[in-house]
Design an enzyme around this catalytic site. Sequence first.
Site, PDB file in Angstrom:
ATOM      1  N   GLY A  42      -8.079  20.930 -25.914  1.00 17.21           N
ATOM      2  CA  GLY A  42      -7.118  21.152 -24.837  1.00 17.21           C
ATOM      3  C   GLY A  42      -6.701  22.618 -24.776  1.00 17.21           C
ATOM      4  N   SER A 114     -12.848  22.600 -30.272  1.00 15.13           N
ATOM      5  CA  SER A 114     -12.362  23.511 -29.243  1.00 15.13           C
ATOM      6  C   SER A 114     -10.971  24.038 -29.622  1.00 15.13           C
ATOM      7  CB  SER A 114     -12.383  22.797 -27.891  1.00 15.13           C
ATOM      8  OG  SER A 114     -12.188  23.707 -26.838  1.00 15.13           O
ATOM      9  N   TRP A 115      -9.945  23.787 -28.797  1.00 18.09           N
ATOM     10  CA  TRP A 115      -8.591  24.208 -29.172  1.00 18.09           C
ATOM     11  C   TRP A 115      -8.201  23.647 -30.540  1.00 18.09           C
ATOM     12  CZ3 TRP A 115      -4.222  26.602 -29.732  1.00 18.09           C
ATOM     13  CH2 TRP A 115      -3.083  25.902 -30.174  1.00 18.09           C
ATOM     14  N   ASP A 269     -23.126  27.131 -25.044  1.00 18.25           N
ATOM     15  CA  ASP A 269     -21.687  27.057 -24.795  1.00 18.25           C
ATOM     16  C   ASP A 269     -21.228  28.303 -24.048  1.00 18.25           C
ATOM     17  OD1 ASP A 269     -18.956  26.794 -24.787  1.00 18.25           O
ATOM     18  OD2 ASP A 269     -18.803  26.162 -26.888  1.00 18.25           O
ATOM     19  N   HIS A 297     -20.531  23.276 -24.698  1.00 23.90           N
ATOM     20  CA  HIS A 297     -19.180  23.110 -25.252  1.00 23.90           C
ATOM     21  C   HIS A 297     -18.959  21.629 -25.507  1.00 23.90           C
ATOM     22  CE1 HIS A 297     -15.308  24.906 -26.179  1.00 23.90           C
ATOM     23  NE2 HIS A 297     -14.713  23.902 -25.568  1.00 23.90           N
TER      24      HIS A 297
END
Length: 317
Positions: A42, A114-115, A269, A297
């Site tokens: 996120g 990711s985040w 990505d 990604h």
Amino acid sequence: MSLHPPAEPYDGGTLPVGDGHRLWWEAVGAHDGTPAVYLHGGPGSGSTPGARRLFDPGAYRAVLLDQRGCGRSAPPADGPDADLAHNTTHHLVADLETLREHLEVDRWVVAGVSWGVTLGLAYAQRHPERVRAMVLGAVTTGSRREVDWMTRSMGRIFPEEHEAFTAAVPVHERGGDLAAAYARLLADADPGVRRRASAAWCAWEDVHVSLTPGAAPDPRFDDLVFAERFARLVTHYWSHDHFLPDGQLLERTDRLAGIPAVLVHGRLDVSGPLDTARALHARWPGSELVVLEGAGHGGVGMSEAMTAALDRFASAP
């Protein structure tokens, strides 16, 4: 390597973490298994049942959670009355410690995507004594360079879509911080303004993960509540440089000494180019970098590679 069979939670609930926030969490696997925690992406996407399958249910006691303001945690971050003053990386790191203590876990394996990688690194650098090992997919470090790439420079690859992305903010803000401009629109009292801003932001999100083979628009963005909450939190964090001094997570890799890690990243990505993962790996002697040639990604092979790495750390001391 395939994912593990689906597992149902054996425990869970909401935990007060201060500032009026209640954190939703669940535990899957073996009561006496190796403790692990999963950090979703996120910011603002929330955890999903599919993430449970990364962990061997016979070996892990895996904890999944929805970070402040999203998913089943409360209060939600969408709407003009949402107060985000206590929703920062510092608060999320503190929440993980509150949850760890509540569960009476001494040390755990930290996994994230990711985040969730940025948050996991911030947590591990703050509390290295609480981390057994790390498995990090689609590596990000929250730098201004990364944010500028996703909101500006990537427009060179997707020029038509980027024109639409910038056109959704007022003319006088198009040359400035686009994340901050969107954050302002997403806090507007007019629900129509918020809806249009979240739709434009989420459309750009779909674009910059679209080079992943087989990629399709994220169906979660069809849910207007999810889309607004997600966009509100992403723009909040991006417009504040993730509440971290720029470059800190790369500069403080000495804090990770002795923590084994597997970094998994897709060659395709475009959302988060491979050079970030390579830079982190070069500074972190205890890390291994796995480059997936056909992945973006996320996507093809990412979950399987993370599952294989987690299997290796299932008995981490």
